[in-house]
Scaffold this active site. Sequence first.
Site, PDB file in Angstrom:
ATOM      1  N   SER A 205     -50.861-110.476 -36.798  1.00 25.36           N
ATOM      2  CA  SER A 205     -51.701-110.516 -37.607  1.00 25.36           C
ATOM      3  C   SER A 205     -52.166-112.580 -37.225  1.00 25.36           C
ATOM      4  O   SER A 205     -51.330-113.183 -36.320  1.00 25.36           O
ATOM      5  CB  SER A 205     -51.747-111.906 -38.930  1.00 25.36           C
ATOM      6  OG  SER A 205     -50.597-112.632 -39.869  1.00 25.36           O
TER       7      SER A 205
ATOM      8  N   GLU B  53     -42.063 -99.783 -44.466  1.00 22.39           N
ATOM      9  CA  GLU B  53     -40.819-100.812 -44.173  1.00 22.39           C
ATOM     10  C   GLU B  53     -41.003-102.064 -45.387  1.00 22.39           C
ATOM     11  O   GLU B  53     -41.612-103.441 -45.964  1.00 22.39           O
ATOM     12  CB  GLU B  53     -42.140-101.825 -42.617  1.00 22.39           C
ATOM     13  CG  GLU B  53     -41.065-102.533 -42.725  1.00 22.39           C
ATOM     14  CD  GLU B  53     -41.825-103.867 -41.475  1.00 22.39           C
ATOM     15  OE1 GLU B  53     -43.036-104.261 -41.642  1.00 22.39           O
ATOM     16  OE2 GLU B  53     -41.285-104.947 -40.259  1.00 22.39           O
TER      17      GLU B  53
ATOM     18  N   LYS C  90     -39.379 -97.981 -42.076  1.00 20.05           N
ATOM     19  CA  LYS C  90     -39.105 -99.336 -40.494  1.00 20.05           C
ATOM     20  C   LYS C  90     -38.017-100.217 -41.145  1.00 20.05           C
ATOM     21  O   LYS C  90     -38.903-100.893 -42.700  1.00 20.05           O
ATOM     22  CB  LYS C  90     -40.691 -99.647 -40.385  1.00 20.05           C
ATOM     23  CG  LYS C  90     -40.257-100.477 -38.990  1.00 20.05           C
ATOM     24  CD  LYS C  90     -41.155-101.094 -39.093  1.00 20.05           C
ATOM     25  CE  LYS C  90     -41.585-102.537 -38.100  1.00 20.05           C
ATOM     26  NZ  LYS C  90     -42.501-102.476 -37.467  1.00 20.05           N
TER      27      LYS C  90
ATOM     28  N   SER D 200     -37.051-105.696 -35.123  1.00 18.68           N
ATOM     29  CA  SER D 200     -35.630-106.249 -34.677  1.00 18.68           C
ATOM     30  C   SER D 200     -35.709-107.347 -35.128  1.00 18.68           C
ATOM     31  O   SER D 200     -34.789-107.992 -35.371  1.00 18.68           O
ATOM     32  CB  SER D 200     -36.419-106.456 -33.297  1.00 18.68           C
ATOM     33  OG  SER D 200     -37.877-107.528 -33.039  1.00 18.68           O
ATOM     34  N   GLY D 201     -36.711-108.236 -36.304  1.00 18.63           N
ATOM     35  CA  GLY D 201     -36.330-108.909 -37.270  1.00 18.63           C
ATOM     36  C   GLY D 201     -36.431-110.501 -36.779  1.00 18.63           C
ATOM     37  O   GLY D 201     -35.597-111.628 -37.773  1.00 18.63           O
TER      38      GLY D 201
HETATM   39  P1  13P Z   1     -40.466-107.290 -35.433  1.00 20.85           P
HETATM   40  O1  13P Z   1     -39.746-106.216 -34.331  1.00 20.85           O
HETATM   41  O2  13P Z   1     -40.557-108.990 -34.214  1.00 20.85           O
HETATM   42  O3  13P Z   1     -39.565-108.085 -36.249  1.00 20.85           O
HETATM   43  O4  13P Z   1     -41.557-107.147 -36.016  1.00 20.85           O
HETATM   44  C1  13P Z   1     -41.750-105.748 -36.210  1.00 20.85           C
HETATM   45  C2  13P Z   1     -43.287-105.564 -37.376  1.00 20.85           C
HETATM   46  O5  13P Z   1     -43.612-105.026 -37.493  1.00 20.85           O
HETATM   47  C3  13P Z   1     -42.496-106.723 -38.576  1.00 20.85           C
HETATM   48  O6  13P Z   1     -43.422-106.057 -39.048  1.00 20.85           O
END
Ligand code: 13P
Length: 339
Positions: free
Chosen positions: A26, A178, A220, A262-263
Amino acid sequence: MNIAELSSVANAIVARQKGVLAADESNPTIKKRFESIQTESTEESRRRYREILFTADGIERYIGGVILFDETLRQSTRQGIPFPTLLSSRGIIPGIKVDKGAKALALCAGDKVTEGLDGLRERLEEYRQLGAQFAKWRAVIDISATGIPSAFGIRANAHALARYAALCQEAGLVPIVEPEVLMEGAHDIERCEAVTAQALEAVFAELNAHHVLFEGMLLKPNMVIAGMKCARQASVQEVADATLRCLRRYVPAAVPGIVFLSGGQRAEDATDHLNAMNAMGPQPWQLSFSYGRALQAPVLAAWQGQESNAAAAQHALLARCRLNGLARDGTYARNMEAA
Ligand code: 13P
């Protein structure tokens, strides 16, 4: 709902060696990323940065889909080619983030719920016309004080994810579902596994209740991993074992693919973990990536907001995509990082 079309798009996104580039930050989030490289976030700098990503040579071998933000879906290359058209012409499926972010869940201190369902049917229709073929909605599950997340917080998020997924399939878009259990915090890997299990169980119960077709969606999830501030960090193999154990218990085999977020993991760790899981032999679903930071951190570091670094930034993206493509086959090794 066109079942064959949904399932064919879902499968194409996770075709062999391929995964997803999450480029759907965003505006407040991309501003933070740009601040880390002393670059101002303007409509044009965001456009140019995304153009660098989407025109990188060779990424179509490893990237099956790109998640875009609303503004980006409407932007174009310098030559005036709309980004969704550009991506499609390269064989990369354009997708769109449709949630409106996580807000405090009323009367449930500490829990959050993701907003964005009102008017979603109409927005999906427009996004489809603009070229999107899949969508993403992120639920945020924080592990903090005892009792957080609450069972009700998990249920509220699962319900919202399922309503979103049903609307997507009605509109002919593949939903990426997700539920993200955050890695911030001091919890151990066992607590992450317990909360991830609860979240996945609730999500699939709600998806089922909402008649969502499992064959026409992607999941996800987070990997099962200790919190960043936990003193005991699990080994790569422990993360792979715990993540697969959890997914095998709660994710139906009908789901074509699991694309991890990836978080906040380091790029190399995210690749290593994915590789270890794929090295454990065939699973009921494709195991792939939908990384934001783990694909883009090296790109931002190479770019630094400077036009003269555009080629180096594209090179960094391709390198990261290629390594994750290898991790899809379980053939990545740490010593490839230097190559
Ligand atoms: P990250 O891999 O940086 O966690 O982002 C993935 C994502 O789309 C989070 O919603």
